[in-house]
Every structure is written in C-alpha cells, then in structure tokens.
Design an enzyme around this catalytic site. Structure first.
Site, PDB file in Angstrom:
ATOM      1  N   LEU A  45       0.819  -1.210   0.000  1.00  0.00           N
ATOM      2  CA  LEU A  45       0.000   0.000   0.000  1.00  0.00           C
ATOM      3  C   LEU A  45       0.855   1.263   0.000  1.00  0.00           C
ATOM      4  O   LEU A  45       0.573   2.211  -0.730  1.00  0.00           O
ATOM      5  CB  LEU A  45      -0.940  -0.006   1.204  1.00  0.00           C
ATOM      6  N   ARG A 339      -5.346  -6.692  21.802  1.00  0.00           N
ATOM      7  CA  ARG A 339      -4.576  -7.827  21.297  1.00  0.00           C
ATOM      8  C   ARG A 339      -3.450  -8.256  22.235  1.00  0.00           C
ATOM      9  O   ARG A 339      -3.256  -9.448  22.477  1.00  0.00           O
ATOM     10  CB  ARG A 339      -3.971  -7.464  19.934  1.00  0.00           C
TER      11      ARG A 339
END
Lengths: 648, 247
Positions: A45, A339
C-alpha cells in the site's frame, strides 16, 4: 558519532501543524520534476501509492518488488478494514478522536504530530479509494458502510468484505498501472534491493538482484523510498507472507539509518495454532470473531489430558469445568480486551499446562453460547467465510466444536527512524508504511496499518519529498559508474559468493527455524532480563554457525530461491539480536512489549513514564559490536499519558 | 502418509524440461501441499541437489502467487481454492501426484514450476484502471452506489490474478481475467466514464500478447480459485461490442 535526530515537528497548535508545514516546505516545478529520479522499493500500500502519486506529479519513478507482480505485496492479505474519521455514522467521531484512540492504543509511545496528521488525512484516503473503484461495503441507501474495531468506541472502519487489504492494494496497483502506461513509472518485478548506495552522505541509489537471471544491477536516483514492510518473519513462523523480510531496511541501518524501537512487535491473539514441526506459516483469524466467541481452557488438568489423548471432545466438558479466563481476569472487557492482553493471557494458561492440543499451545474460541443465543444462521451470516476457512485448514467444523487458536507474530511497529517528512537519518532516503516506526507506538490498533500505508504514500510523501528534491533541481542524473556504486556492488557480490561457498550441513530453513525458536521463547510475548540476555548470546552463536555451516545450493547467476532466503536470513540473524537488545534496554512494559519484571500486582503491563518516554533509535556499529543507543524524547504537549485498564 | 511425486523440472526458460520422480514419506495429513514441497526441498538441499522452484507467498489464498497444475487441474482437484490451500489429507495415501507449471504460451516457464505472468500486468496497464489523480476526487459518499452493484463489483474484484483461467483454457484465453476487471469497474459509476476505452484497450492488449480466443467452454470459471463467474465474460462482451459499434 551519535545520530542527529531532528524530528522536524512543526511548531503551533496540533491541528495546524500539517497545514503550516505544507505551506512552509518547498515545491518543485513541473519542468524540474521531469529531471528528477526517484526509486521506490516495495509495492504494498505504501510503495504502490507513493510510486503512483510521484509519477502523477511528473517525477521519473522506478519501482521494485520481489514478487512477480506489484499486486502480490503482503498488504493484499489484510482482512478487516481501514479506519477514517469520516463520522458518517454520526457517532461523534472526529480527527481528534481518531488521533487520540491511536496514540492511546499505541500506549503513548508514538509522536503526537505524526499521529494527528495520520488521522487528518485518513478521510482523503477513503475518497481516493472510492474514486479508484474500490468496491467498499455499502448500505442499502448506496452510501458507505462501517463497522467497529478494537480500541475504539465509534464505528469508523471501512471494509470490503474480509478482503479490504486486497481491494485497497488493487486500487493502488491500478493507479500504478496507469502511471506505468503513462510512462512516468517503470516497474521492476522480481528484483530485490541488496544494498543502498550513498555518496557525499546522501542516498544515491540501490544495488538490486534480478531474481530471474541473478544479475546484479545498479540503479541511481535523487531519492530512495523504502516501502518494504515489516520484519515479523525473524520469528520464522508468523502471519507474514513467506518472502516478507527485513533485509532492505537492514541494509539501510547498516549504512547509517537509525532503527527505532525494533522490539515493538504485535502478537495477534487469534491465529490457527501450529500443527507440527513442518509448518511454514501461520494463518490469522479475524479479530472480529472475539465479538461472539468465548475463549476458554479446561479448569482441570485431567480434562486437558483427556482432550490431548482424544478420549474427550471439548463439547464433553461441562460448563462448570471450563475456565473462561479472559472473562475471569478482565470482567469489564472480557473477550474483547486488546490484542496484547489477550495474547499474554493465552500464553499464561498454556505455560501453566492447560493448552488444549497435542502441542500444548492452543486455547478454545467457542461459539456455543452465541449459537444458542442467536442461532446458527446469524453466526453463519456474520462469520461464515471465516468458519469455512477454519474448516478448510483444520478439517474441524467450528459450528460443532470450538476453534483452537493461539497467538502469532503479526506486525512490527518498530522500523526505520524517520522525521516528520518521513526522511531517515540518511538525507534522500525515506521510509514509509510498516517499514518506518512513526505512527503506532508500542501497539497498533486494528484497521490502522492500511490507513498508515496509504496516508504516507498518497498524501504525505508526495509533498515532503519535494522539500528535499527542490535542492536537487540542478543536480545531474545520478551516475552509477562511480566508486560508491563499485564498492556497493562488490560487497554484494562478495556476500553472495561467501554464502555459496560455505557448503555446510544445515539448510537455510533449518537455521531459520532455530532462530525463530530462540526469538519466540526469549523475545516473544513475555520477556525477562534473563531471557533477553540468553537470546543475545544464542543468536550471536547461531549467526557464527550460519556463516560456517549453512548450505546454499545452486548458483549466483540463476533463479535461486535458496540464495534469496540465505541473504535474508543473514540479516534476520542480526536483526533478531537488535530486537533483543532493544527489549533489554526498555525496562518497562508497554503495548506489545511485556517485561515480566515490570508488571503490576495483578499481572498487568507497568509502563514507566519517568524513564522511557522516548523512541530508542539504534545506530549500527558492526556485525559483532553492540549498536549505539540514541534517544528521541517524545513530548506530549496535547494529551496526557494515562494508564490502560480493562478490568473495570 | 507417503507419496510419489512426478514433478516438472526445467533448468531455465531455454532448456527443455521433463518429469522427475521423488518420494516423500511420513507426511502428516494436516500438512499443506506447499509444506510437503518444502519438506521435499529441504531434503534435496541436504543431498546437495537443487530444490524445486515454485511460486508462493502469502499461503492463505489471497496473493495469487502460487500456481501449480496438480493431477491435471489448476490449483489441484478441489474447487474454489488456491494451491496453498490444499492439504495432503485430500490425496489418497501412497498415491502418485503429478505437478506441472501453468501451460500457456503467454506464460513462459522461468524455472521448474515458476512461470512469467507479466502479460497479466501488461493487460491491466493497458486500461484496467480509473484515471483519477491523487487528491482530485469528490467525497466518498458523493457517489451513492446501489448495494447490489457494489456487491457484484466486489464479486469480480475478488480475482487474484493467478493465471489459472488462461492456463486451463484450451485456447489459452485470458477472457475471465480481463472480464473480472472490466466487469468490476463497469458496475460502478466511477468506472463507466472510461468503459468503452477500457474494454477495447484491454482486449487488444490480450490479443497482442498471444492469448487465444474465448469459446465459452466455461473451463476457466470451473478452475478459478475465487469462483469468478463466467457471467462477467458476457458483460465484457457487451462492453466490447458497444465500444465497437461506436467506432
């Protein structure tokens, strides 16, 4: 010589910094852009969007990737989505709120100004991608849909089914194709950057290996952009693609670029567990599953034994004999803790002997309660593709038996140090996307990696690079027949020759697996002074062994995957040690970095804001010498670092 | 589990290739097909022999890099998966498995099982994009798109560009690949502006690069790992015809 770490953060109010900076930096006229060459390494990206945008501006761009096509960069595998502060849901989202969530999610170890700019340009990214024809999910009214993600109280994540990274990358790749067609960009697939060339202290080009023919080629440019992603594969097993590596970044580090916070690694809690010694990589299961799935292990060790022996199925274990340990430890957030917290808790249970599969490294993610409450159909609508994927890989039906999951290395927040312009400590060398360190601090929030890659490539670098190149408008084409290029090429050839000549007894993978094991055991989810000291010693020994005993078959002048892997592993064997050194230095716990010595009474991360509010920037001093630590102090002018609490 | 592998070996693009036979033993049924090849390769390295070259990267079915023709099928006998999503439990124990590279004139072999799919990049460079500059765009919600259209566009956009369609087609046609891109953009207002030019440019490039003609056998869609529907080819044909009529 210490590194000069001038972050170049503009003065003024947070919300005005980027505008003021853009107004202050120089631009290059169209006639002069045509005379300037830029190399972009990597086509994820960041790289694809940067190369396309720079080509549109009129620069001559050369773009390199190791895969057979720019479209295959690992950004393609991102599932969940991309954040933006559009406030389309009218839930009181704003640029400030996205900025605040990101800086807090990063456990106050990133730069305020960079993160604010990221939030500021996030909205432009969505507009850009829509215009390119990215098929984002839509509501029945035809407008863009959103969903929620971890670490936020608003719904700001844009997505394209479970393939958001793929669709955004295909958008950037299409923009790149447009510029290739227009002749501003030239693409070099199956080329790997093996060294950075520096002249008069400035980046002048790269040495690359043509992976098909083995030829060593020279490329000169007025600026070099590193967009080569993260280095999670130092652990051998990770969710990264097989060829993802840290070598290009490491060459730059070797040549004088500072490497910041190398120990900040994100370990994602919901991955499919390792099934044996022959596994090549790990597969992520989307974070969204924790919305309805409950995580548990048995309370009694007898049940664990029965599960491993196959005499009991998980569904045979009664409700009262299950330990829903996240709900037990974190009643307020339960299964939706961040997380880093979820990963450490799974490790704690498995270390205590309660791992539910034959390797002892797995916990259950169970949808029984959700299926009973909502019905199988609803669960199927929400997670059908993930359930199918799980069944495909494990041959177990998650509608009938709980999934088995275990944490795995997923993303590296650390990377090459850059200033506000995304320039490294080497003038003319830039680092963007996961390859740099700047935006995610010690922990990255879900759906923010895609945002950063595209922010850097579309909306930041194309402006900031002009400031540097405006000083190069009278510079001639970079010549590649100079001493600096000669020497860089010679060093690359010598390294390849050395690797091919060792002809030892261990394959590259044999040694890489051993490195991965050392890293996971000692520099993984929980780190101690002792484990890190051990790791530094073991990695140094393994590195020596590698240079004496590795067996690389094939030749230098041909398509040779073993040689490619050996070159990358040689760098991982230094990078792993650097990560351990950084983790050893950071005597605190923050985000993905957990030092066992630094925890609160109830086992939570204990951040030290008195001594460690800085980016640790390492300077290379030779393969077997200790690197030098430089510090960039992080000044929190606008937000006050607070403690993270998920219990109540 | 134990297997006999018949694998296509070819030193480089110029050399003549041929099958070589290998045995792999003690393979766990949960091993993926590519991990099985890793095991073979590691043992070949230990014997001082060159490992089998094959393309792969993400190993989760999305990058489109892996590209093996297994027992006569692109991406193996199972439908709707890429090579990296195949597991050894899907093959009978002690069976013989034949592994070949994509066979297509437009995808020349580089080495062993690795082919050059640069032609697909070239087709997309010819027109597989919307010509918007960075920052020269309206607000994302300024262009409402019916959900059904966005969904259909997404169905086509799921193509991973692996090349299985052209490698499977008896005519070596890349129509499904081209159709997926044309169709994905044709379903969106952003893509309509250049629709005519796009279809013509991409089809012309496909022909120029030596891909064959489509005779609608449907073999491409049957082997497509992303189950891209042949209906997209019909849309491409409509786009192409209306473009030609305006010539």
């Amino acid at each position: 010589m210490a590194l000069k770490l001038d972050s170049k953060i503009p003065a003024g109010p947070l919300a005005d910094k980027w505008s003021n900076h853009k107004a202050a930096i120089k631009v290059v006229s169209p006639a002069n852009k045509r005379k300037l060459d830029i190399i972009v390494v990597g086509t994820g990206l960041g790289g694809a969007s940067a190369a396309a945008s720079l080509g549109e501006l009129g620069y001559n761009v050369k773009v390199f990737c190791i895969q057979d096509s720019p479209r295959r960069a690992h950004s393609i595998a991102a599932q969940g989505g991309i954040n933006a502060a559009k406030n389309y849901q009218n839930d009181n989202d704003s640029v400030y709120r996205l900025f605040y969530d990101t800086i807090k999610g990063g456990d106050y170890r990133s730069r305020e100004a960079n993160v604010y700019r990221l939030a500021e340009v996030s909205n432009l990214i969505i507009d850009q991608c829509v215009a390119q024809g990215v098929p984002f999910a839509r509501e029945y009214g035809g407008l863009l849909a959103n969903r929620s993600f971890g670490g936020a109280q608003v719904s700001r994540t844009f997505y394209a089914r479970g393939q958001t990274g793929q669709q955004l990358l295909l958008g950037a790749y299409a923009a790149l194709n447009k510029e290739i067609h227009n002749g501003t960009v030239k693409s070099y697939p199956r080329h790997e950057m093996l060294d950075l060339v520096i002249e008069q202290g400035e980046a002048r080009g790269i040495i690359a290996r043509n992976l098909v023919t083995g030829e060593i080629e020279r490329f000169g440019a007025h600026a070099v952009v590193l967009a080569t992603g993260g280095y999670g594969n130092v652990f051998f097993l990770s969710t990264n693609a097989m060829a993802s590596n840290g070598s290009a970044a490491f060459q730059c580090y070797r040549k004088g670029a500072g490497f910041a916070n190398p120990c900040f690694t994100q370990i994602h809690p919901t991955c499919i567990p390792v099934h044996g010694t022959q596994q090549s990589k790990l597969t992520l299961m989307s974070e969204s599953l924790r919305n309805d799935g409950r995580i548990w292990v048995p309370k009694n060790i007898e049940d664990v034994k029965a599960l491993r022996a196959g005499t009991k199925k998980p569904s045979d274990i009664a409700e009262e004999d299950r330990d829903y340990y996240l709900e037990r430890r974190y009643p307020a957030f339960g299964n939706l803790v961040p997380r880093d917290v979820a990963s450490r808790a799974a490790k704690e249970r498995c270390d205590a002997g309660f791992g539910v599969n034959e390797t002892g490294l797995a916990v259950f993610l169970d949808f029984k309660t959700a299926i009973a409450r909502l019905g199988k159909e609803v669960i199927k609508q929400r997670y059908g593709n993930l359930f199918d994927m799980y069944k495909e890989i494990t041959d177990t039906d998650p509608y009938e038996q709980p999934m088995q999951i275990f944490p795995a290395v997923h993303y590296t927040m650390g990377g090459i140090w850059v200033d506000y312009n995304l320039m490294t400590t080497i003038p003319g060398l830039y680092a963007i996307g996961e390859a740099n360190f700047s935006d995610h601090g010690a922990n990255r929030l879900g759906a923010s990696a895609l945002m950063q890659g595209l922010a850097d490539g579309y909306f930041v670098l194309p402006y900031t690079i002009g400031d540097y190149l405006s000083h190069k408008i009278q510079a001639p084409k970079v010549k590649t027949d100079t001493v600096a290029f000669d020497e860089a090429e010679k060093a690359v050839r010598a390294k390849i020759e050395k690797l091919l000549s060792i002809n030892g007894n261990q394959s590259v993978d044999d040694i890489h697996k051993r490195l991965g094991h050392i890293m996971w055991e000692n520099v993984g989810m929980a780190r101690t002074k002792e484990s890190l000291t051990t790791a530094i010693k073991l990695i140094a020994e393994l590195r020596k062994e590698f240079w004496k005993d590795v067996k690389v078959v094939g030749t230098a002048d041909s398509f040779n995957v073993e040689l490619e892997k050996a070159i990358r592993l040689a760098d991982f064997l230094e990078l792993g040690e650097l990560m351990a050194r950084d983790a050893l230095n950071r005597e605190e716990s923050c985000g993905g970095h957990f030092r066992t010595e630094h925890q609160t009474e109830d086992g939570e991360a204990d951040r030290d804001d008195e001594n460690f509010v800085y980016a640790a920037v390492w300077e290379y001093k030779g393969m077997d010498n200790e690197p030098e630590l430089n510090k960039e102090a992080l000044n929190f002018e606008f937000v006050h670092p607070a403690k993270r609490n998920y219990k109540d | 589990m134990n297997f006999t592998l018949k694998i296509w070996r070819q030193k480089d693009a110029k050399s003549k290739g041929g099958f070589q036979q290998y045995k792999v033993t003690d393979i766990s049924s949960d091993t993926s097909f590519l991990e099985m090849l890793d095991i073979l390769n590691n043992s070949l390295v230990h014997e001082g022999k060159e490992p089998v070259a094959f393309d792969h990267d993400c190993r989760e079915g999305i990058c489109g890099m892996c590209s093996l023709h297994i027992n006569g099928h692109a991406h193996g006998p199972e439908q709707g998966v890429t090579t990296c999503q195949i597991y050894m439990r899907q093959f009978p124990d002690n069976s013989t498995i034949t592994v070949e590279p994509w066979r297509s004139t437009a995808f020349p072999v580089i080495k062993d099982l690795v082919v050059n799919r640069g032609a697909y990049d070239q087709i997309l460079q010819a027109g597989g994009y919307v010509s918007v500059r960075t920052n020269s765009v309206p607000d994302g919600n300024a262009i409402p798109i019916p959900k059904a259209d966005a969904d259909e566009s997404m169905d086509a956009a799921a193509c991973v560009g692996c090349g299985a369609c052209a490698a499977t087609c008896k005519n070596g046609s890349a129509m499904l690949f081209v159709a997926a891109r044309v169709s994905s953009l044709a379903k969106l207002p952003q893509g309509r502006v250049e629709g005519i030019r796009r279809a013509k440019a991409m089809v012309a490039k496909m022909d120029e690069l030596g891909f064959g003609n489509c005779t609608n056998t449907g073999a491409c869609a049957a082997e497509c790992p992303k189950k891209i529907s042949i209906a997209h080819i019909a849309r491409l044909n409509r786009e192409f015809l209306s473009a030609k009529l305006k010539d």
